[in-house]
Design an enzyme around this catalytic site. Structure first.
Site, short mmCIF file in Angstrom:
data_model
loop_
_atom_site.label_atom_id
_atom_site.label_comp_id
_atom_site.label_asym_id
_atom_site.label_seq_id
_atom_site.Cartn_x
_atom_site.Cartn_y
_atom_site.Cartn_z
N ALA A 119 45.07 40.60 48.51
CA ALA A 119 43.91 41.18 48.99
C ALA A 119 43.44 42.21 48.07
CB ALA A 119 44.13 42.05 50.14
N ALA A 120 42.83 41.72 47.01
CA ALA A 120 42.68 42.30 45.67
C ALA A 120 41.23 43.15 45.44
CB ALA A 120 42.62 41.08 44.47
N ALA A 121 40.12 42.84 46.18
CA ALA A 121 38.78 43.52 45.94
C ALA A 121 39.10 45.08 46.34
CB ALA A 121 37.78 42.71 46.57
N PRO A 122 38.46 46.00 45.79
CA PRO A 122 37.66 45.75 44.62
C PRO A 122 38.24 45.69 43.09
CG PRO A 122 37.56 48.30 45.41
CD PRO A 122 38.34 47.27 46.39
N GLY A 123 39.55 45.90 43.31
CA GLY A 123 40.25 45.51 41.82
C GLY A 123 41.11 46.68 41.28
N LYS B 145 43.80 47.83 41.74
CA LYS B 145 45.15 47.43 41.28
C LYS B 145 45.39 46.18 40.62
CE LYS B 145 46.77 49.73 45.59
NZ LYS B 145 45.23 49.99 46.31
N ASP C 212 40.49 37.48 47.65
CA ASP C 212 39.91 38.16 48.48
C ASP C 212 39.15 37.49 49.50
OD1 ASP C 212 40.08 41.48 48.83
OD2 ASP C 212 38.39 40.60 49.88
N ASP D 298 40.66 33.09 53.10
CA ASP D 298 41.61 34.07 54.15
C ASP D 298 43.11 33.93 53.37
OD1 ASP D 298 43.23 34.91 56.04
OD2 ASP D 298 41.95 34.23 57.44
N CYS E 137 47.05 52.24 53.19
CA CYS E 137 46.66 53.56 53.01
C CYS E 137 46.63 54.18 54.47
CB CYS E 137 45.44 53.64 52.19
SG CYS E 137 44.02 52.76 52.83
#
Lengths: 163, 315
Positions: free
Chosen positions: B120-124, B126, B144, B171, B240
């Site tokens: 679940a990468a965006a906005p990037g 990490k 994402d 997904d 988070c």
């Protein structure tokens, strides 16, 4: 679903040789820097990828891969600002060195600098001090910034910042 | 530029954590105080000392983060008032990144040459940090589902000069691959209770239904991550937020499907994952003892945002 130009394809060895020769001839960027990189095409754009190329066939539909490297236009190959900000530091020719902060701001705002520079006409690498700013198009009218909209600056950022 | 000392935020929702969070009053006091910006130097493009000198010339006052040489806290933004309005940011010399967000990649420890999935990468933040750790070598699949968020991810990859990332858009519960990944980061979509210090507009009235829905989604993602990971591979799960439904309950599920939790240490003060807790209806929840190897990072203990992190090995 997908048609030609809509998905990524590997560039042929001949195509890769042509692109690397172009970088070397026009900018003096040595071809040997690109050992281990993979070149792919999608429509009129060429992409460069430093990961393992064998993963490409092992995952499903790809949105983007690596970064855009060149665009093939009618007249010439156009290097992207993203690419030049990574590899432009290795160039030895067709580099415009901007001389003042005003010029840098104008260029980074996407503007035209009406001045003569000691470079060949066509696409050039634009620098200011140690920074490679990106791609410019040099012609009789001057230097036209090729900085994409999303990568531009606003002149207000530079107010009151330099002592 | 006037500095806001505290935000007016409705904290009713957070009261459900009174019995869970140590020094709860201090916690409440802390999360209404804006978090200072912090940055990660993009060492793929510039050396930290060079960048810091340049930003100080623009009026920033920066303080190095003791536990990592790439990170600095902006103590004063000077006349610019915003952390991203500089030539240096435009040229990709740094990324504005919250300090707790730097921790999950440090726990995962991706290395040059590895095949890594950021599910679940965006906005990037990490993704680009991991590419930097890998020196642009090896491969990261950054996935994402949201097209708008993918645009932000793509633009950060371009700006920072990241060349070893492939972006996919599916997904995360349905992503398939013909080979297994060495490491996976699952920084899952969550109720984001831990980011109010950064974003006072973040929803603080989170319904329990929403939390349950997110918990189901997180379990679905972790289940697929198990399939995608190689045997012996590491998954780092992070959110988070503070709700046990999205933290320990998801790790408890991960253990049930075959993950083995591992202990790890991080350079911040942490609290162990909860073995037991009682919800607002008086119901007691008890989890596998392995969940206590996960960590909770609380804002008032480190002057950061909040985060929950688990390190899991596929056995």
């Amino acid at each position: 679903m997908s048609r030609k130009g809509d998905r990524y394809e590997f560039c042929s060895n001949g195509e890769v040789r042509e692109y690397l020769r172009y970088l070397e001839d026009r900018f003096g960027i040595p071809a040997k820097l690109f050992k281990g990189y993979t070149f792919l095409k999608k429509g009129k754009n060429i992409w460069i990828f430093s990961g393992d190329p064998s993963t490409i066939r092992d995952i499903g539909r790809i949105e983007t891969i690596g970064v855009k490297f060149l665009t093939i236009t009618k007249k010439a190959l156009k290097p992207t600002t993203t690419f030049l900000q990574i590899f432009g530091k290795y160039a030895t020719k067709n580099i415009v060195n901007l001389e003042s902060e005003e010029e840098m701001i104008q260029f980074m705002m996407g503007g035209l600098i009406k001045k003569k520079f000691n470079v060949e006409k066509g696409y050039v690498i634009v620098k200011y001090k140690d920074d490679v700013l990106g791609c410019g198009l040099y012609s009789d009218i001057g230097l036209v910034s090729q900085i994409p909209k999303a990568r531009r600056v606003d002149e207000r950022w530079f107010e009151r910042t330099e002592e | 530029m006037s500095k806001v000392e505290r935000w007016e935020i409705d904290l009713t929702h957070y009261k459900r954590y009174r019995e869970i969070i140590p020094n709860f009053d201090k916690f409440l006091e802390c999360i209404i105080r804006p978090l200072p910006y912090s940055i990660r130097v993009n060492t793929l493009k510039i050396a930290p000392e060079m960048l810091i000198k340049r930003l100080e010339n623009r009026g920033f006052r920066l303080e190095p983060v003791k536990w990592h040489p790439w990170f600095y806290v902006i103590r004063d933004l000077g006349p610019l008032g915003q952390p991203g309005k500089t030539l240096e940011h435009t040229l990709g010399y740094y990324y504005v990144q919250e300090l707790v967000s730097a921790i999950p990649p440090l726990v995962l420890e991706p290395e040059p040459g590895e095949l890594v999935l950021d599910l679940a990468a965006a906005p990037g933040s990490k993704t680009t940090q991991m590419a930097q750790m890998m020196l642009n070598r090896g491969t990261i699949i950054a996935n994402d589902v949201d097209i708008e968020r993918i645009k932000a991810l793509k633009s950060n990859i371009d700006r920072l000069g990241i060349t070893n990332v492939i972006i996919t858009r599916v997904d995360g519960r349905k992503l398939i691959a013909k080979r297994h990944f060495d490491k996976i980061l699952l920084d899952a979509p969550c109720s984001s209770e831990g980011i109010v210090r950064k974003d006072p507009t973040a929803p603080t009235k989170i319904s329990l239904n929403e939390i349950k829905h997110l918990s189901r989604l997180q379990k679905g993602l972790i289940k697929n991550a198990y399939t995608l990971l190689k045997k012996g591979g590491i998954l780092v799960y992070s959110v988070c937020t503070f709700s046990p439904e999205e933290c320990e309950e998801v790790v408890d599920f991960a253990i049930k499907i075959g993950f083995e939790p591992e202990s790890f240490s991080i350079p911040l003060k942490t609290v162990k994952g909860l073995r037991k807790w009682i919800d607002e209806k008086g119901r007691e929840h008890e989890y596998d003892p392995g969940v206590t190897k996960s960590v909770r990072i609380y804002p008032h203990m480190n002057d950061t945002g909040g985060m929950f992190i688990a390190k899991l090995r596929k056995i």
